[in-house]
Design a protein around this motif. Structure first.
Motif, PDB file in Angstrom:
ATOM      1  N   VAL A 105       1.069  -1.220   0.027  1.00  0.00           N
ATOM      2  CA  VAL A 105      -0.042  -0.072   0.153  1.00  0.00           C
ATOM      3  C   VAL A 105       0.884   1.327   0.027  1.00  0.00           C
ATOM      4  N   LEU A 106       1.070   2.024  -1.141  1.00  0.00           N
ATOM      5  CA  LEU A 106       1.996   3.129  -1.371  1.00  0.00           C
ATOM      6  C   LEU A 106       1.829   4.339  -0.391  1.00  0.00           C
TER       7      LEU A 106
ATOM      8  N   ASP B  33       8.027   3.621  -0.278  1.00  0.00           N
ATOM      9  CA  ASP B  33       9.333   3.086  -0.475  1.00  0.00           C
ATOM     10  C   ASP B  33       9.372   1.564  -0.362  1.00  0.00           C
ATOM     11  N   GLY B  34       8.328   0.821  -0.157  1.00  0.00           N
ATOM     12  CA  GLY B  34       8.457  -0.221   0.121  1.00  0.00           C
ATOM     13  C   GLY B  34       8.645  -0.630   1.566  1.00  0.00           C
ATOM     14  N   PHE B  35       8.574  -1.866   2.088  1.00  0.00           N
ATOM     15  CA  PHE B  35       8.423  -2.112   3.653  1.00  0.00           C
ATOM     16  C   PHE B  35       9.220  -3.556   3.768  1.00  0.00           C
ATOM     17  N   THR B  36       9.860  -3.870   4.958  1.00  0.00           N
ATOM     18  CA  THR B  36      10.059  -5.069   5.579  1.00  0.00           C
ATOM     19  C   THR B  36       9.249  -5.517   6.594  1.00  0.00           C
ATOM     20  N   PRO B  37       8.278  -6.536   6.397  1.00  0.00           N
ATOM     21  CA  PRO B  37       7.649  -6.799   7.596  1.00  0.00           C
ATOM     22  C   PRO B  37       8.331  -7.502   8.625  1.00  0.00           C
ATOM     23  N   ARG B  38       7.845  -7.523   9.862  1.00  0.00           N
ATOM     24  CA  ARG B  38       8.369  -8.221  10.981  1.00  0.00           C
ATOM     25  C   ARG B  38       7.458  -9.472  11.646  1.00  0.00           C
ATOM     26  N   ILE B  39       7.999 -10.651  11.564  1.00  0.00           N
ATOM     27  CA  ILE B  39       7.167 -11.591  12.095  1.00  0.00           C
ATOM     28  C   ILE B  39       7.510 -11.846  13.744  1.00  0.00           C
ATOM     29  N   THR B  40       6.817 -11.459  14.635  1.00  0.00           N
ATOM     30  CA  THR B  40       7.092 -11.388  16.054  1.00  0.00           C
ATOM     31  C   THR B  40       6.242 -12.774  16.635  1.00  0.00           C
ATOM     32  N   SER B  41       6.346 -13.078  17.454  1.00  0.00           N
ATOM     33  CA  SER B  41       5.435 -14.264  18.319  1.00  0.00           C
ATOM     34  C   SER B  41       5.882 -14.213  19.726  1.00  0.00           C
TER      35      SER B  41
ATOM     36  N   SER C  81      -5.008  -5.719  -0.117  1.00  0.00           N
ATOM     37  CA  SER C  81      -6.520  -5.575  -0.660  1.00  0.00           C
ATOM     38  C   SER C  81      -7.425  -4.301   0.370  1.00  0.00           C
ATOM     39  N   MET C  82      -6.974  -4.009   1.287  1.00  0.00           N
ATOM     40  CA  MET C  82      -7.725  -2.916   2.223  1.00  0.00           C
ATOM     41  C   MET C  82      -7.137  -1.619   1.666  1.00  0.00           C
ATOM     42  N   GLN C  83      -6.018  -1.592   1.178  1.00  0.00           N
ATOM     43  CA  GLN C  83      -5.373  -0.223   0.666  1.00  0.00           C
ATOM     44  C   GLN C  83      -5.217   0.916   1.672  1.00  0.00           C
ATOM     45  N   ASP C  84      -5.983   1.981   1.557  1.00  0.00           N
ATOM     46  CA  ASP C  84      -5.618   3.096   2.859  1.00  0.00           C
ATOM     47  C   ASP C  84      -5.995   2.616   4.109  1.00  0.00           C
ATOM     48  N   GLY C  85      -7.135   1.780   4.158  1.00  0.00           N
ATOM     49  CA  GLY C  85      -7.845   1.258   5.350  1.00  0.00           C
ATOM     50  C   GLY C  85      -6.954   0.240   6.168  1.00  0.00           C
ATOM     51  N   SER C  86      -5.759  -0.406   5.418  1.00  0.00           N
ATOM     52  CA  SER C  86      -5.306  -1.446   6.071  1.00  0.00           C
ATOM     53  C   SER C  86      -4.503  -1.052   7.431  1.00  0.00           C
TER      54      SER C  86
ATOM     55  N   PRO D 140     -10.147  -7.520  -5.588  1.00  0.00           N
ATOM     56  CA  PRO D 140      -9.409  -6.874  -4.883  1.00  0.00           C
ATOM     57  C   PRO D 140      -8.317  -6.146  -5.428  1.00  0.00           C
ATOM     58  N   ALA D 141      -7.964  -5.050  -4.820  1.00  0.00           N
ATOM     59  CA  ALA D 141      -6.606  -4.197  -5.477  1.00  0.00           C
ATOM     60  C   ALA D 141      -5.188  -4.772  -5.161  1.00  0.00           C
ATOM     61  N   GLY D 142      -5.370  -5.886  -4.487  1.00  0.00           N
ATOM     62  CA  GLY D 142      -4.006  -6.399  -4.296  1.00  0.00           C
ATOM     63  C   GLY D 142      -4.221  -7.589  -3.474  1.00  0.00           C
ATOM     64  N   PRO D 143      -3.162  -8.247  -3.112  1.00  0.00           N
ATOM     65  CA  PRO D 143      -3.073  -9.768  -2.403  1.00  0.00           C
ATOM     66  C   PRO D 143      -3.585  -9.472  -0.876  1.00  0.00           C
ATOM     67  N   GLY D 144      -4.490 -10.355  -0.443  1.00  0.00           N
ATOM     68  CA  GLY D 144      -4.938 -10.159   1.015  1.00  0.00           C
ATOM     69  C   GLY D 144      -4.271 -10.763   1.950  1.00  0.00           C
ATOM     70  N   GLY D 145      -4.753 -10.599   3.303  1.00  0.00           N
ATOM     71  CA  GLY D 145      -3.713 -11.100   4.505  1.00  0.00           C
ATOM     72  C   GLY D 145      -2.662 -10.164   4.688  1.00  0.00           C
ATOM     73  N   SER D 146      -2.319 -10.568   6.010  1.00  0.00           N
ATOM     74  CA  SER D 146      -0.967  -9.633   6.391  1.00  0.00           C
ATOM     75  C   SER D 146       0.264 -10.137   5.571  1.00  0.00           C
ATOM     76  N   GLN D 147       0.854  -9.200   5.149  1.00  0.00           N
ATOM     77  CA  GLN D 147       2.110  -9.670   4.407  1.00  0.00           C
ATOM     78  C   GLN D 147       3.448  -9.971   5.093  1.00  0.00           C
ATOM     79  N   GLY D 148       4.107 -11.020   4.954  1.00  0.00           N
ATOM     80  CA  GLY D 148       5.355 -11.455   5.912  1.00  0.00           C
ATOM     81  C   GLY D 148       5.021 -12.788   6.224  1.00  0.00           C
TER      82      GLY D 148
END
Length: 920
Positions: free
Chosen positions: A382-383, A388-396, A439-444, A540-548
């Protein structure tokens, strides 16, 4: 039974001259009585143990020498010389001649006296002198055939390090605590990791500062201990000291200096090298800062040897970041903030009964980086949130709880009873941060609760054992029954973590024909019927679910259980002082796949006045498929050639799995054989053992299948399955050498060598018949378990590992140098996934360019210590002193997107540490 006993007595009994009776009392340095100390007349099997008050009485020959040995204390040899009373004060210490708890249920057996190889590791000493803060790290450098590889970019495996013994899977080694079965992690390794398709026990959930020693049984032991013991058994013995408070503060950090020329080697801009192109934007000389604070307190209870011992441990470690490409800016090992608490206690009740309990809680908040997403042109981003893009963090949040309680009792007829119940549970909860649902765009949202999984296990058992001193040269008999229940589950995350939204903001999951709103409720049409076919302009405007990491959905949720019971018989007899034979039988019944019956025969023969012993064993083994392998399922976005590929990991019992011809999982079956020798003379000890392990029907995770005739209706492009996919043969040699020499008034030198030579061969790939599929036989075999996955299986069994440990102690000063050589490892890189071959000719051509060779390396560790007072000491040192990395090869196709894939030596570089130890 009486006639059988008399027959055995007449067949095996021997006589020896009895000269006199010796009595005495055994205490520790503080004068407290030590129960169950072993007293053996040297060069005989004549022996007794002390009672709860530390008293003993033994009949011996006139010129006898008595050997006093007790777990956790230095052994002593004293000549009788006509004395009728000998009192002994024992000093704490750990050595190879201690009585061990695994591999033999005889109370008279020491590590060098067993018919199978057992390592006894002084974990407390290793942790205080090497700066290694986790159990996996300690075992990696101390046990010959133990290997653990830190992962990066492998989802849950970044947080729970998969480990193996003798090159087998993480779930083919049984872990015990104080001799009782430990529960496994609920995590199943599914991506680019060692042990793909396996679940293992999370050794790092056990605080190192709570451990007195670790016994590593390197031999198949399913007949003795049940499922998972194909490769061997790791028994963790908790501290039971009562000498007040001890602890330490450890600080360390990793050097970020990986060397020059990485950009030139790759031809591209890399991230996380020295300069400004780091993910965190800082020019760091060190990262991965680690702080560990541990505290142990033990106190005696009453006057009969009762105790309670508490351990708390706080661990905080930051992420490391190492060179990676733009699509893998977060390459490096995970960060963790954790807190541990363990307790170990025993309370005597009268002279013949003891109640005991142990257990604790481990909590870890972990943090690892996933693969990066680009900015402009990447539909996963979601621009407006990440231009500039992003690097998700998988935490647990990982929580392990366990409690074990029981009673030990000596009956009037000399039989010992142990009744125990042990419960443990692992809960693994994912949270994805710095991400978006495209897929949620600005509302994500940018943070997601992605759900998780759990595994609980409850084991109830009753064991009986007795040692018959007068049968032959000693007969040990043990038998018992065990009942175990297991429960595995997956729980869903929040709606946005797994859902796909259409242009109207309503949920429109591609694997769900019914359109749902943001609350998950069906969207109805004018006739009050659910809408199943949305308009194209609402796609959808893009893939769904949390990226990463995509969240688990309600469709993934399961709650499955099973039960099993086992009955075993275990016996050892000393035909003579030199000749030992042992055997075990075990029957188990599982509620979900049926029965299994296993046996073991082992023997040892002493030569050269007991200095040399030859030993060997043969056994069968098994491992039941885990509940995770049976029922784990997930729909996720796999990253192939920089694109998201909707993928399915299908449960073993699903109709999709059956449609591809994958059969129901059954147990893995093993045959073990070992032959070796031990030698001990004048401070020198040696054990060398060869082994052969055949495992049929090993459970693996298949490669990706893309048959759209089956997958099309599910709106996924690829699917993977758990299957009894391969038969393997593992051969190898374990070497453990030790030499100790004292000189001068207070100087001592220790020299130790450990080594393992190992070869794993894939004997057969059990490719199913894919009826109705358009695949050729060649494509089916390559899709089922191709060279990419085969290389991961074999990399868990490296060709060799050798370690040289040199220790020097003089008065208050000590020094330790360890040199470990890790063998070359070959992996197949991501080109196999990017452009999968469909013929053997294409596979042969691809192997020429897709083989990554990680060269053999020598790793040098150094530590220096000084004891200021009896209560205060300081240790300084460096692990990987010369900052070695796995390889100089870098082509950008690594499966994990960084400078190297996971190999045994790790890829974090030099670690500098200091530790302040105290006791009072």
């Amino acid at each position: 039974m009486k006639h059988l006993f008399l027959f055995m007595l007449s067949l095996f009994s021997i006589s020896f001259a009895i000269g006199q009776t010796v009595t005495g009392n055994i205490t520790d340095a503080e004068g407290l009585p030590l129960p169950n100390v072993n007293i053996i007349e040297k060069n005989t099997s004549n022996g007794v143990t002390t009672d709860f008050d530390g008293n003993y009485s033994i009949e011996v020959s006139e010129n006898a020498t008595l050997i006093f040995s007790y777990v956790g204390y230095d052994s002593q040899e004293l000549k009788v010389n006509g004395q009728s009373s000998i009192h002994v004060t024992m000093s704490e210490g750990v050595g190879l001649d201690e009585v061990v708890l695994v591999g033999s249920r005889s109370p008279k057996r020491t590590a060098l006296d067993t018919a199978v190889p057992v390592d006894v590791l002084d974990v407390a000493g290793i942790a205080s002198t090497t700066g290694k803060v986790e159990v996996n790290e300690i075992l990696q450098y101390a046990a010959p055939s133990f290997n653990a590889s830190k992962q990066s970019g492998s989802d849950g495996a970044d947080h729970v390090v998969p480990a193996s013994l003798r090159g087998l899977g993480p779930d083919q080694t049984l872990v015990l605590i104080n001799g009782k079965r430990r529960h496994q992690s609920s995590l199943v390794n599914v991506f680019g990791t060692r042990g793909r398709g396996n679940s293992g026990t999370d050794l790092n959930a056990i605080p190192a500062s709570a451990i007195k020693r670790i016994e590593v049984l390197r031999d198949g032991a399913s007949a003795q201990y049940g499922s998972d013991a194909i490769a061997g058994v790791i028994n963790i013995v908790l501290k039971n000291n009562t000498d007040g408070v001890s602890g330490g503060i450890t600080y360390g950090a990793y050097s970020t200096a990986v060397g020059d020329g990485w950009e030139e080697k790759s031809g591209e801009t890399l991230y996380n090298v020295e300069g400004e192109n780091r993910l965190d934007g800082k020019d760091r000389k060190y990262d991965g800062e680690t702080v560990k604070i541990d505290l142990n307190y033990g106190v005696s209870l009453g006057e009969n040897g009762g105790f309670v011992n508490f351990t708390t441990e706080l661990l905080s470690k930051d992420n490391t970041l190492r060179p990676g490409f733009s699509w893998r800016k977060g390459y490096g090992s995970a960060g963790v903030d954790g807190f541990n608490f363990m307790v170990n206690a025993a309370i005597p009740v009268g002279d013949k009964t003891e109640i005991y309990a142990f257990g604790g809680r481990n909590f870890r908040d972990t943090n690892a980086y996933a693969f990066s997403r680009d900015g402009e042109g990447d539909d996963r981003t979601v621009l407006s949130l990440y231009p500039d893009g992003f690097t998700p963090r998988i935490t647990s949040n990982i929580t392990d709880v366990s409690v074990s309680a029981g009673v030990r009792h000596e009956m009037s007829n000399g039989w010992h009873l142990d009744f125990n119940n042990t419960y443990g549970k692992n809960n693994f909860h994912y949270y994805v941060k710095d991400s978006n649902n495209a897929s949620m765009q600005d509302g994500s949202p940018t943070d997601f609760d992605a759900g998780g999984h759990y595994l609980s296990q409850n084991t109830t058992g009753i064991d009986f054992n007795k040692y018959f001193e007068d049968v032959a040269s000693g007969l040990s008999i043990a038998f018992g029954i065990e009942y175990r229940t297991e429960n595995f589950g997956i729980f869903a995350g929040e709606l946005a973590s797994y859902s796909v939204y259409d242009g109207s903001g309503a949920v429109n999951n591609p694997y769900d024909d019914i359109v749902r709103d943001e609350n998950g409720d069906p969207v109805l049409d004018g006739d009050n019927e659910p809408i199943t076919n949305p308009n194209e302009d609402l796609l959808p405007a893009g893939p769904g679910g949390s990226q990463g990491f995509p969240g688990y959905s309600p469709a993934n949720e399961i709650d499955r259980s099973r039960t099993n019971y086992g009955i075993y018989f275990d016996s050892e007899i000393n035909i003579s002082d030199d000749f030992l034979i042992g055997g075990a039988l075990r029957f188990e019944n599982y509620s979900d796949f049926g029965n299994t019956f296993n046996f073991k025969i082992a023997s040892r023969y002493k030569l050269l006045d007991d200095a040399l012993a030859i030993r060997g064993s043969v056994s069968t083994g098994f491992r039941a498929p885990s509940l995770a392998q049976l029922y784990y399922n997930l729909i996720f976005n796999n990253i192939v050639a920089g694109e998201s590929v909707p993928s399915l990991l299908s449960a073993n019992n699903s109709t999709v799995t059956k449609a591809f011809g994958i059969e129901e999982l059954k147990e893995e079956k093993a045959f073990n054989g070992s032959l070796g020798f031990t030698f001990k003379k004048s401070g020198f000890t040696a054990t060398i053992d060869g082994y052969l392990i055949n495992v049929d029907d090993r459970i693996i995770l298949t490669d990706n299948f893309t048959d759209q005739a089956i997958l099309g209706p599910l709106n996924v492009d690829a699917a993977q399955f758990f299957a009894n996919g391969v038969d393997t043969q593992t051969t190898g040699l374990d070497i453990v050498l030790g030499y100790e020499m004292s000189f001068g008034k207070d100087s001592k030198i220790n020299i130790g060598v450990i080594g393992n030579i190992n070869k794993l061969k894939i004997k057969n790939i059990n490719t199913p018949e894919f009826e109705g599929s358009s695949m050729t036989d060649e494509e089916a075999e390559l899709r089922f378990f191709g060279p990419f996955s085969q290389a991961y299986l074999q990399a868990a069994a490296p060709d060799y590992k050798f370690g040289l440990n040199l220790g020097y102690t003089k008065s208050k000063f000590n020094a330790l140098v360890s040199i470990t050589r890790f063998s070359e490892v070959q992996l197949q890189d991501f080109q196999w996934v990017d452009s999968p071959p469909v013929t053997f000719a294409e596979a042969d051509a691809l192997k020429l360019v897709a083989t990554d060779t990680y060269e053999a390396r020598n790793i040098v560790d150094l530590s220096l210590g000084y004891k200021f007072t009896e209560s205060l000491s300081l240790t300084l040192g460096a692990n990987n002193l010369f900052n070695e990395y796995p390889t100089s090869q870098f082509d950008g196709w690594t499966d994990q997107g960084g400078l190297a894939d996971s190999v045994q030596m790790g890829s974090d570089g030099r670690y500098i540490f200091t530790r302040l130890g105290f006791n009072f």
